[in-house]
Design an enzyme around this catalytic site. Structure first.
Site, short mmCIF file in Angstrom:
data_model
loop_
_atom_site.label_atom_id
_atom_site.label_comp_id
_atom_site.label_asym_id
_atom_site.label_seq_id
_atom_site.Cartn_x
_atom_site.Cartn_y
_atom_site.Cartn_z
N HIS B 46 38.43 38.08 -11.78
CA HIS B 46 37.05 37.76 -12.12
C HIS B 46 36.84 36.25 -12.00
CE1 HIS B 46 35.91 41.55 -14.70
NE2 HIS B 46 36.30 41.85 -13.47
N GLU B 48 35.57 34.11 -14.01
CA GLU B 48 35.97 33.34 -15.18
C GLU B 48 37.49 33.12 -15.22
OE1 GLU B 48 34.17 36.13 -15.04
OE2 GLU B 48 32.98 36.44 -16.85
N CYS B 76 33.10 39.83 -19.60
CA CYS B 76 33.62 41.12 -20.05
C CYS B 76 34.67 40.89 -21.13
CB CYS B 76 34.24 41.88 -18.87
SG CYS B 76 35.83 41.19 -18.32
N CYS B 79 37.71 38.74 -19.92
CA CYS B 79 37.42 37.31 -19.76
C CYS B 79 37.13 36.64 -21.10
CB CYS B 79 36.26 37.13 -18.79
SG CYS B 79 36.67 37.65 -17.12
#
Lengths: 137, 137
Positions: B46, B48, B76, B79
């Protein structure tokens, strides 16, 4: 879980928090990893994260629905979230982690995931206690 | 957030879910990343996560207490957990993500983290809607 514990011992030997993980598919270990947050200076380098990435590389698919993750300690929020994204249907862990484990936040794993706890729990917990007892000295 | 949105556009162009992130320290951007879960076939890639790893490499420290994470969409669970481990004290995001965002599980960020929401929220949400509308076609 014996292999995950072996991975945890590698972490211990490298002065990392001793947590190990393996991913199993069709009764074969397809990924092994241990915590490397110190060496890599990266909080995302937990054993589970490294094992999931390695397993996805192995199968050539980011989804690991048919795989089982074995990890020596209850996964944290981050790692639980990663297993959900990977659609892991089975997570087996050793020692509970009441403070940093995901469980106190509810079920953060995949909704269809089965969880097995306490497998070699005493050994998995003991290596953690020994690590932190030495650190405190 | 403008730079995070630019990163999200790079993701869009590469047919990745269009989420971008930057890490700022002392008013300087020290890391930029966009979602690469498809290209890397890795659910942990992801925006992040990649930005946090890059930022830790930049400062040579896994703790990013003085940094701010800007991300186009509500993080999410995975993260959010990563920002907690990195001790990030400030998280700024654009669009809400009621289904996969961390918020419905409570506060999973660092206990001392300040959260700012809705920054360029319309633009950050629009690129997501456009992406999924195209996918459905």
């Amino acid at each position: 879980m014996r292999e995950a514990l072996k991975q945890a011992r590698y972490a211990f030997a490298e002065e990392e928090i001793p947590i190990g993980a393996v991913v199993v598919l069709d009764r074969q270990i397809i990924a092994r990893a241990y915590n490397q947050t110190e060496k890599l200076r990266d909080v995302t380098a937990h054993a589970e994260m490294l094992a999931l990435t390695a397993a996805a590389n192995h199968v050539g698919n980011k989804y690991l629905s048919d795989c089982t993750l074995y990890v020596t300690v209850e996964p944290c929020v981050m790692c639980a979230g990663a297993t959900a994204w990977a659609q892991l249907r089975r997570v087996v862990y050793g020692a509970d982690e009441p403070k940093f484990g995901y469980r106190r936040h509810g079920n953060l794993l995949h909704p269809k995931a089965e969880v097995v706890t306490g497998v070699l729990g005493a050994e998995c917990g003991e290596i953690m206690r020994e690590f932190f007892a030495r650190k405190r000295k």
